[in-house]
Design a protein around this motif. Sequence first.
Motif, PDB file in Angstrom:
ATOM      1  N   PRO A 240       0.776  -1.123   0.160  1.00 38.95           N
ATOM      2  CA  PRO A 240       0.025  -0.006   0.083  1.00 38.95           C
ATOM      3  C   PRO A 240       0.675   1.391  -0.096  1.00 38.95           C
ATOM      4  CG  PRO A 240      -0.055  -0.991   2.203  1.00 38.95           C
ATOM      5  CD  PRO A 240       0.584  -1.784   1.316  1.00 38.95           C
ATOM      6  N   ASN A 241       1.872   1.099   0.505  1.00 36.71           N
ATOM      7  CA  ASN A 241       2.927   2.596   0.633  1.00 36.71           C
ATOM      8  C   ASN A 241       4.169   1.874   0.219  1.00 36.71           C
ATOM      9  OD1 ASN A 241       4.763   4.400   2.035  1.00 36.71           O
ATOM     10  ND2 ASN A 241       3.168   5.419   2.551  1.00 36.71           N
ATOM     11  N   ILE A 242       5.053   2.425  -0.631  1.00 35.60           N
ATOM     12  CA  ILE A 242       6.150   1.890  -1.328  1.00 35.60           C
ATOM     13  C   ILE A 242       7.460   2.427  -0.115  1.00 35.60           C
ATOM     14  CG2 ILE A 242       6.909   3.925  -2.698  1.00 35.60           C
ATOM     15  CD1 ILE A 242       7.017   0.394  -4.213  1.00 35.60           C
ATOM     16  N   LYS A 243       7.344   3.454   0.241  1.00 34.52           N
ATOM     17  CA  LYS A 243       8.277   4.149   1.146  1.00 34.52           C
ATOM     18  C   LYS A 243       8.333   3.275   2.553  1.00 34.52           C
ATOM     19  CE  LYS A 243       8.761   8.822  -0.823  1.00 34.52           C
ATOM     20  NZ  LYS A 243       7.899   8.659  -2.133  1.00 34.52           N
ATOM     21  N   GLU A 244       6.995   2.880   2.971  1.00 38.17           N
ATOM     22  CA  GLU A 244       6.922   2.218   4.150  1.00 38.17           C
ATOM     23  C   GLU A 244       7.549   0.761   4.133  1.00 38.17           C
ATOM     24  OE1 GLU A 244       3.119   2.217   6.169  1.00 38.17           O
ATOM     25  OE2 GLU A 244       3.220   4.477   6.187  1.00 38.17           O
ATOM     26  N   ALA A 245       7.412   0.015   3.018  1.00 36.49           N
ATOM     27  CA  ALA A 245       7.575  -1.164   2.454  1.00 36.49           C
ATOM     28  C   ALA A 245       8.978  -1.141   2.441  1.00 36.49           C
ATOM     29  CB  ALA A 245       6.816  -1.837   1.371  1.00 36.49           C
TER      30      ALA A 245
ATOM     31  N   SER B  21      10.621   4.827  -7.312  1.00 40.86           N
ATOM     32  CA  SER B  21      10.135   5.982  -8.136  1.00 40.86           C
ATOM     33  C   SER B  21       8.861   5.799  -8.922  1.00 40.86           C
ATOM     34  CB  SER B  21      11.474   5.894  -9.308  1.00 40.86           C
ATOM     35  OG  SER B  21      11.481   4.331  -9.738  1.00 40.86           O
ATOM     36  N   THR B  22       8.457   6.481  -9.421  1.00 41.82           N
ATOM     37  CA  THR B  22       7.399   6.565 -10.134  1.00 41.82           C
ATOM     38  C   THR B  22       7.483   6.391 -11.681  1.00 41.82           C
ATOM     39  OG1 THR B  22       6.437   8.326  -8.817  1.00 41.82           O
ATOM     40  CG2 THR B  22       5.314   8.247 -10.911  1.00 41.82           C
ATOM     41  N   VAL B  23       6.521   5.424 -12.129  1.00 45.72           N
ATOM     42  CA  VAL B  23       6.514   5.101 -13.598  1.00 45.72           C
ATOM     43  C   VAL B  23       5.274   5.724 -14.355  1.00 45.72           C
ATOM     44  CG1 VAL B  23       6.697   3.155 -15.329  1.00 45.72           C
ATOM     45  CG2 VAL B  23       7.986   2.952 -13.126  1.00 45.72           C
ATOM     46  N   LYS B  24       5.482   6.237 -15.150  1.00 45.24           N
ATOM     47  CA  LYS B  24       4.214   6.796 -15.955  1.00 45.24           C
ATOM     48  C   LYS B  24       4.183   6.015 -17.123  1.00 45.24           C
ATOM     49  CE  LYS B  24       4.931  11.394 -13.781  1.00 45.24           C
ATOM     50  NZ  LYS B  24       3.503  11.551 -13.132  1.00 45.24           N
TER      51      LYS B  24
ATOM     52  N   PHE C 293       0.032  -4.093 -17.434  1.00 51.43           N
ATOM     53  CA  PHE C 293      -0.793  -3.634 -16.584  1.00 51.43           C
ATOM     54  C   PHE C 293      -2.128  -2.861 -17.418  1.00 51.43           C
ATOM     55  CE2 PHE C 293       2.967  -2.994 -14.311  1.00 51.43           C
ATOM     56  CZ  PHE C 293       2.700  -4.010 -13.254  1.00 51.43           C
ATOM     57  N   GLY C 294      -1.937  -2.855 -18.716  1.00 48.44           N
ATOM     58  CA  GLY C 294      -2.812  -2.315 -19.700  1.00 48.44           C
ATOM     59  C   GLY C 294      -2.876  -0.869 -19.719  1.00 48.44           C
ATOM     60  N   GLU C 295      -3.687  -0.265 -20.814  1.00 49.38           N
ATOM     61  CA  GLU C 295      -3.902   0.876 -21.206  1.00 49.38           C
ATOM     62  C   GLU C 295      -4.335   1.948 -20.266  1.00 49.38           C
ATOM     63  OE1 GLU C 295      -2.561   2.597 -24.023  1.00 49.38           O
ATOM     64  OE2 GLU C 295      -1.976   0.942 -25.276  1.00 49.38           O
ATOM     65  N   ASP C 296      -5.042   1.528 -19.262  1.00 47.82           N
ATOM     66  CA  ASP C 296      -5.820   2.397 -18.478  1.00 47.82           C
ATOM     67  C   ASP C 296      -4.803   2.895 -17.377  1.00 47.82           C
ATOM     68  OD1 ASP C 296      -7.930   1.965 -19.697  1.00 47.82           O
ATOM     69  OD2 ASP C 296      -8.901   0.766 -18.620  1.00 47.82           O
ATOM     70  N   LEU C 297      -3.768   2.087 -16.987  1.00 46.60           N
ATOM     71  CA  LEU C 297      -3.095   2.430 -15.977  1.00 46.60           C
ATOM     72  C   LEU C 297      -2.219   3.543 -16.189  1.00 46.60           C
ATOM     73  CD1 LEU C 297      -2.123   1.921 -12.726  1.00 46.60           C
ATOM     74  CD2 LEU C 297      -0.434   0.538 -13.951  1.00 46.60           C
ATOM     75  N   GLU C 298      -2.463   4.793 -15.354  1.00 46.76           N
ATOM     76  CA  GLU C 298      -1.369   5.944 -15.942  1.00 46.76           C
ATOM     77  C   GLU C 298      -0.023   6.094 -15.185  1.00 46.76           C
ATOM     78  OE1 GLU C 298      -2.353   8.209 -18.030  1.00 46.76           O
ATOM     79  OE2 GLU C 298      -3.998   7.026 -18.693  1.00 46.76           O
ATOM     80  N   GLU C 299       0.022   5.676 -13.928  1.00 45.03           N
ATOM     81  CA  GLU C 299       1.380   5.544 -13.181  1.00 45.03           C
ATOM     82  C   GLU C 299       1.223   4.608 -12.021  1.00 45.03           C
ATOM     83  OE1 GLU C 299       1.687   9.678 -12.285  1.00 45.03           O
ATOM     84  OE2 GLU C 299       1.086   9.144 -10.067  1.00 45.03           O
ATOM     85  N   PHE C 300       2.392   4.281 -11.487  1.00 43.10           N
ATOM     86  CA  PHE C 300       2.680   3.644 -10.289  1.00 43.10           C
ATOM     87  C   PHE C 300       4.026   3.835  -9.595  1.00 43.10           C
ATOM     88  CE2 PHE C 300       3.967   0.785 -13.785  1.00 43.10           C
ATOM     89  CZ  PHE C 300       5.015   0.093 -13.406  1.00 43.10           C
ATOM     90  N   GLU C 301       3.986   3.162  -8.635  1.00 44.52           N
ATOM     91  CA  GLU C 301       5.598   3.596  -7.974  1.00 44.52           C
ATOM     92  C   GLU C 301       6.107   2.081  -7.972  1.00 44.52           C
ATOM     93  OE1 GLU C 301       5.467   6.745  -4.580  1.00 44.52           O
ATOM     94  OE2 GLU C 301       3.971   5.243  -4.257  1.00 44.52           O
ATOM     95  N   ILE C 302       7.334   2.047  -8.018  1.00 46.84           N
ATOM     96  CA  ILE C 302       8.296   0.760  -8.034  1.00 46.84           C
ATOM     97  C   ILE C 302       9.474   1.026  -7.250  1.00 46.84           C
ATOM     98  CG2 ILE C 302       9.221   1.057 -10.414  1.00 46.84           C
ATOM     99  CD1 ILE C 302       8.952  -1.752 -10.793  1.00 46.84           C
TER     100      ILE C 302
ATOM    101  N   SER D  70       3.390  -0.324  -5.889  1.00 46.06           N
ATOM    102  CA  SER D  70       2.298   0.371  -5.244  1.00 46.06           C
ATOM    103  C   SER D  70       1.347   1.143  -6.334  1.00 46.06           C
ATOM    104  CB  SER D  70       2.687   1.550  -4.252  1.00 46.06           C
ATOM    105  OG  SER D  70       1.782   1.947  -3.520  1.00 46.06           O
ATOM    106  N   PHE D  71       0.227   0.775  -6.336  1.00 44.83           N
ATOM    107  CA  PHE D  71      -0.624   1.194  -7.381  1.00 44.83           C
ATOM    108  C   PHE D  71      -1.372   2.502  -6.680  1.00 44.83           C
ATOM    109  CE2 PHE D  71       0.406  -2.759  -8.823  1.00 44.83           C
ATOM    110  CZ  PHE D  71       1.127  -2.683 -10.054  1.00 44.83           C
ATOM    111  N   PRO D  72      -1.697   3.681  -7.208  1.00 39.11           N
ATOM    112  CA  PRO D  72      -2.502   4.695  -6.826  1.00 39.11           C
ATOM    113  C   PRO D  72      -3.948   4.211  -6.411  1.00 39.11           C
ATOM    114  CG  PRO D  72      -2.020   5.247  -9.091  1.00 39.11           C
ATOM    115  CD  PRO D  72      -1.390   3.901  -8.728  1.00 39.11           C
ATOM    116  N   HIS D  73      -4.649   3.273  -7.348  1.00 41.05           N
ATOM    117  CA  HIS D  73      -6.046   2.955  -6.868  1.00 41.05           C
ATOM    118  C   HIS D  73      -6.357   1.575  -6.439  1.00 41.05           C
ATOM    119  CE1 HIS D  73      -6.932   7.038  -8.794  1.00 41.05           C
ATOM    120  NE2 HIS D  73      -6.272   6.717  -9.864  1.00 41.05           N
ATOM    121  N   GLY D  74      -5.275   1.052  -6.157  1.00 43.31           N
ATOM    122  CA  GLY D  74      -5.383  -0.406  -5.756  1.00 43.31           C
ATOM    123  C   GLY D  74      -6.073  -0.452  -4.415  1.00 43.31           C
ATOM    124  N   ILE D  75      -6.311  -1.661  -3.863  1.00 41.99           N
ATOM    125  CA  ILE D  75      -6.779  -1.777  -2.476  1.00 41.99           C
ATOM    126  C   ILE D  75      -5.722  -1.828  -1.513  1.00 41.99           C
ATOM    127  CG2 ILE D  75      -7.876  -3.414  -1.025  1.00 41.99           C
ATOM    128  CD1 ILE D  75      -9.564  -4.514  -3.416  1.00 41.99           C
TER     129      ILE D  75
END
Length: 170
Positions: free
Chosen positions: A19-24, A41-44, A59-68, A83-88
């Motif tokens: 849920p939180n890349i920095k904490e993980a 870092s953020t991947v767009k 991840f498909g065309e709909d994903l705009e960005e995520f952290e890795i 870490s995905f911005p709209h993930g559970i």
Amino acid sequence: MPTKTNYPKAFSHIGITVPNIKEAVKFYSEVMGWYIIMEPSTVKKEKETAIGQMCIDVFGEDLEEFEIAHLATSDGTGIELFSFPHGIKEAPEFNPFNTGLFHFCIQDPNIEDLIAKIVSYGGKQRMPIREYYPNEKPFKMCYVQDPFGIVFEIYTHSYELTYSSGAYSK
């Protein structure tokens, strides 16, 4: 005609969604001692690079960005954190009976101290430490979970050493 050869493949890495890349990264580097290979870092979404196209493919065309972030264990196995911005933002209920990845396992001969450190960082010990060969051999194991609810196992000895002695034969 080519010779068909079967051989054991090496384990390269595992991808874990958190849920939180920095904490993980903090938990896994400070508690497990895993090396940080690439800071968060953020991947767009973009099609101009090979990595950008791979992310669209996965991840498909709909994903705009995520952290890795990328970490590595002492034996070089990679840990890829996402870490995905709209993930559970919570782990699903623990259910080892369903098809899918059940757990991963790490190895540390000092299982008691590692479990105490996991708990001090907000994780949980899910069971008592158990011995495979009580009063015979010092092989121990325990299931725990990280602060994000991801379940994993700890062994004190290598997988081959633990099972080559026939843990289930008696």
